[in-house]
Design a protein around this motif. Sequence first.
Motif, PDB file in Angstrom:
ATOM      1  N   SER A   8       0.747  -1.540  -0.174  1.00 53.82           N
ATOM      2  CA  SER A   8      -0.020  -0.007  -0.094  1.00 53.82           C
ATOM      3  C   SER A   8       0.923   1.295   0.083  1.00 53.82           C
ATOM      4  O   SER A   8       1.531   1.582   1.068  1.00 53.82           O
ATOM      5  CB  SER A   8      -0.818  -0.117   1.208  1.00 53.82           C
ATOM      6  OG  SER A   8      -1.699   1.108   1.267  1.00 53.82           O
ATOM      7  N   CYS A   9       0.984   1.969  -1.348  1.00 50.72           N
ATOM      8  CA  CYS A   9       1.827   3.133  -1.357  1.00 50.72           C
ATOM      9  C   CYS A   9       1.594   4.197  -0.341  1.00 50.72           C
ATOM     10  O   CYS A   9       0.469   4.487  -0.100  1.00 50.72           O
ATOM     11  CB  CYS A   9       1.762   3.625  -2.682  1.00 50.72           C
ATOM     12  SG  CYS A   9       2.802   5.090  -3.091  1.00 50.72           S
ATOM     13  N   ALA A  32      -1.052  -3.070  -4.495  1.00 49.80           N
ATOM     14  CA  ALA A  32      -0.609  -4.172  -5.144  1.00 49.80           C
ATOM     15  C   ALA A  32      -0.722  -5.400  -4.287  1.00 49.80           C
ATOM     16  O   ALA A  32      -0.739  -5.347  -2.897  1.00 49.80           O
ATOM     17  CB  ALA A  32       0.533  -4.123  -5.762  1.00 49.80           C
ATOM     18  N   PHE A  33      -1.167  -6.549  -4.684  1.00 46.66           N
ATOM     19  CA  PHE A  33      -1.105  -7.727  -3.942  1.00 46.66           C
ATOM     20  C   PHE A  33      -0.665  -8.935  -4.804  1.00 46.66           C
ATOM     21  O   PHE A  33      -0.836  -8.778  -6.308  1.00 46.66           O
ATOM     22  CB  PHE A  33      -2.698  -8.085  -3.469  1.00 46.66           C
ATOM     23  CG  PHE A  33      -3.827  -8.394  -4.280  1.00 46.66           C
ATOM     24  CD1 PHE A  33      -4.361  -7.241  -4.971  1.00 46.66           C
ATOM     25  CD2 PHE A  33      -3.818  -9.554  -4.885  1.00 46.66           C
ATOM     26  CE1 PHE A  33      -5.248  -7.610  -5.768  1.00 46.66           C
ATOM     27  CE2 PHE A  33      -5.043  -9.900  -5.784  1.00 46.66           C
ATOM     28  CZ  PHE A  33      -5.867  -8.680  -6.202  1.00 46.66           C
ATOM     29  N   VAL A  58       1.673 -10.383  -9.825  1.00 44.15           N
ATOM     30  CA  VAL A  58       1.436  -9.037  -9.011  1.00 44.15           C
ATOM     31  C   VAL A  58       0.034  -8.459  -9.566  1.00 44.15           C
ATOM     32  O   VAL A  58       0.260  -8.158 -11.116  1.00 44.15           O
ATOM     33  CB  VAL A  58       2.754  -8.257  -9.442  1.00 44.15           C
ATOM     34  CG1 VAL A  58       2.219  -6.914  -8.468  1.00 44.15           C
ATOM     35  CG2 VAL A  58       3.721  -8.721  -8.516  1.00 44.15           C
ATOM     36  N   ARG A  59      -0.698  -7.927  -8.852  1.00 43.78           N
ATOM     37  CA  ARG A  59      -2.004  -7.412  -9.265  1.00 43.78           C
ATOM     38  C   ARG A  59      -2.079  -5.771  -8.773  1.00 43.78           C
ATOM     39  O   ARG A  59      -1.829  -5.614  -7.453  1.00 43.78           O
ATOM     40  CB  ARG A  59      -3.032  -7.890  -8.795  1.00 43.78           C
ATOM     41  CG  ARG A  59      -3.396  -9.452  -9.063  1.00 43.78           C
ATOM     42  CD  ARG A  59      -3.850  -9.525 -10.708  1.00 43.78           C
ATOM     43  NE  ARG A  59      -4.260 -10.765 -10.919  1.00 43.78           N
ATOM     44  CZ  ARG A  59      -4.693 -11.465 -12.120  1.00 43.78           C
ATOM     45  NH1 ARG A  59      -4.440 -10.844 -12.974  1.00 43.78           N
ATOM     46  NH2 ARG A  59      -4.805 -12.619 -12.255  1.00 43.78           N
ATOM     47  N   GLU A  60      -1.833  -4.917  -9.799  1.00 46.00           N
ATOM     48  CA  GLU A  60      -1.533  -3.475  -9.174  1.00 46.00           C
ATOM     49  C   GLU A  60      -3.157  -2.819  -9.284  1.00 46.00           C
ATOM     50  O   GLU A  60      -3.971  -3.237  -9.967  1.00 46.00           O
ATOM     51  CB  GLU A  60      -0.690  -2.799 -10.051  1.00 46.00           C
ATOM     52  CG  GLU A  60       0.883  -3.148  -9.954  1.00 46.00           C
ATOM     53  CD  GLU A  60       1.725  -2.587 -10.633  1.00 46.00           C
ATOM     54  OE1 GLU A  60       1.243  -1.508 -11.518  1.00 46.00           O
ATOM     55  OE2 GLU A  60       3.111  -3.065 -10.542  1.00 46.00           O
ATOM     56  N   ARG A  61      -3.446  -2.071  -8.274  1.00 43.87           N
ATOM     57  CA  ARG A  61      -4.775  -1.374  -8.194  1.00 43.87           C
ATOM     58  C   ARG A  61      -4.328   0.272  -8.337  1.00 43.87           C
ATOM     59  O   ARG A  61      -3.521   0.635  -7.168  1.00 43.87           O
ATOM     60  CB  ARG A  61      -5.318  -1.824  -7.255  1.00 43.87           C
ATOM     61  CG  ARG A  61      -5.658  -3.135  -7.133  1.00 43.87           C
ATOM     62  CD  ARG A  61      -6.783  -3.360  -8.211  1.00 43.87           C
ATOM     63  NE  ARG A  61      -7.388  -4.724  -8.519  1.00 43.87           N
ATOM     64  CZ  ARG A  61      -6.863  -5.757  -9.307  1.00 43.87           C
ATOM     65  NH1 ARG A  61      -5.877  -5.414 -10.167  1.00 43.87           N
ATOM     66  NH2 ARG A  61      -7.461  -6.963  -9.353  1.00 43.87           N
ATOM     67  N   ALA A  71      -9.830   2.053  -7.012  1.00 39.82           N
ATOM     68  CA  ALA A  71      -9.568   0.590  -6.675  1.00 39.82           C
ATOM     69  C   ALA A  71      -8.548   0.022  -5.780  1.00 39.82           C
ATOM     70  O   ALA A  71      -7.980  -0.914  -5.354  1.00 39.82           O
ATOM     71  CB  ALA A  71      -9.313  -0.280  -8.026  1.00 39.82           C
ATOM     72  N   ALA A  72      -7.630   1.476  -5.557  1.00 43.94           N
ATOM     73  CA  ALA A  72      -6.363   1.145  -4.668  1.00 43.94           C
ATOM     74  C   ALA A  72      -7.002   1.236  -3.243  1.00 43.94           C
ATOM     75  O   ALA A  72      -6.899   2.061  -2.627  1.00 43.94           O
ATOM     76  CB  ALA A  72      -5.252   2.135  -4.996  1.00 43.94           C
TER      77      ALA A  72
END
Lengths: 220, 221
Positions: free
Chosen positions: B44-45, B63-64, B71-74, B78-79
């Motif tokens: 979590s940025c 991302a998760f 790697v799934r980035e959001r 959606a983040a």
Amino acid sequence: MKIVYLAGLFTVLLGSSAAVLAEPQLYETGPSEVSSYVRFVNATDAALEITAAKGAKIALSAAADGRASRFFTVKSGVKLTANVLSNGRKTTVEVSGKPWEYITVAILPGDAAKLKTQLVRETPDDFNAMRASVSLFNLDASCAAATLQGGAKSATILEGVKPYTVQRRLINPVKLSASARCGEPPAEVDLGQLEAGGRYSVFLMNLKKTRQAWFVRDAN
Amino acid sequence: MSLLLAGLTVLMIGDSHMATKGYLISTLHDDLMQQGAKVYSYGSCGTPSGAWMKAGKTACGAAFRLNDGPVRERQGEAAVTRSLPDLVNEVHPNLIVVINGDTMAGYKNPTMPKSWIWGEVSTLTKGIAATGASCVWVGPAWGSEGGKYGKTFARTKELSDYLADIVSPCVYISSLNMEKPGEWATIPGDGQHYTYSGYQSWGDAIAKQIVSSDVLQKIKH
């Protein structure tokens, strides 16, 4: 062939030190707002009520476990006003905190007409999750230098604490019975088993010419 | 393959260093999987430690990665960050790895906000302690001085030393012994985030430290 070539090139690039990765959007590396922390302590022999300008109320009793509020987080530098009422006597207190300062607003007996307040300020930097932080607040104006002793050998933990000031020290998280001293007799206080990471405030005060001590575990 | 890590379930949570493909969510995650662990990573940025105790939006992307998945980035709406208790209930980790430091350093402030950091860190460590899982906490790496975050070696050292005092019961892993200051290349103009080779080196060094950590000896298999 072209597709295979490009895939191979991509693999080489990802594995090379020159590979460029996506860059995060800029973000702050710290708190969004600079804060201070304020709590109220009842150092009188009667219950009292504190009302903030926005109407929030805090009730503090005269029993050891109800004398202190938690620390409230406030915006640093902003002047806050609160009214204190006890047995028909009242006073107003104004507080403005420096960045990351912890302010204890002590409400003292005062005189027949008016309660008295005194601010005790500290900006601690001894946070530690493996040890316990023990402090002594001297709320007795007649005690020029208070001492906190504790343990089986009555070791001196803190000394020379002037009126309306605080000193703090990290100690091991042991079971602690302590004495707050300013001449004789000492005021005894049993803090029980200290917890690692716990922060404790011992208060020495003088009510009707009798010194007494009590403690609270600091909470935000 | 590590005998001590093999068969364990590892939950990794972290800040921006875990929120982009090619960062630690790729390199360290791969390293721990290669040692035989099942790994679940969430980044979590811009997030300080305490934010992990409840679900919420992230400042700049998330991302998760679920074990051997991609790697799934959001980004944008959606983040979002899932809460640690929620993740623990789902994953049941033996070991929690926290990658967090830079987001709390206050690089552009003259003094480090110690009391705020204490509040953030202890909020998360209390939550971790309540799960009963073992925990290691990886502190900030040197990066490069300057850049848009204003990172300095002095503040990085000050923060790392401070985290070592306050992350218990997590075991602290200092990243400062893994490279010389400025050794691993960072993204130009950034100073805080590494190039792929930097994240490879950092991930390898963290994995090595985790494998040799006493914390693994104490986990029941």
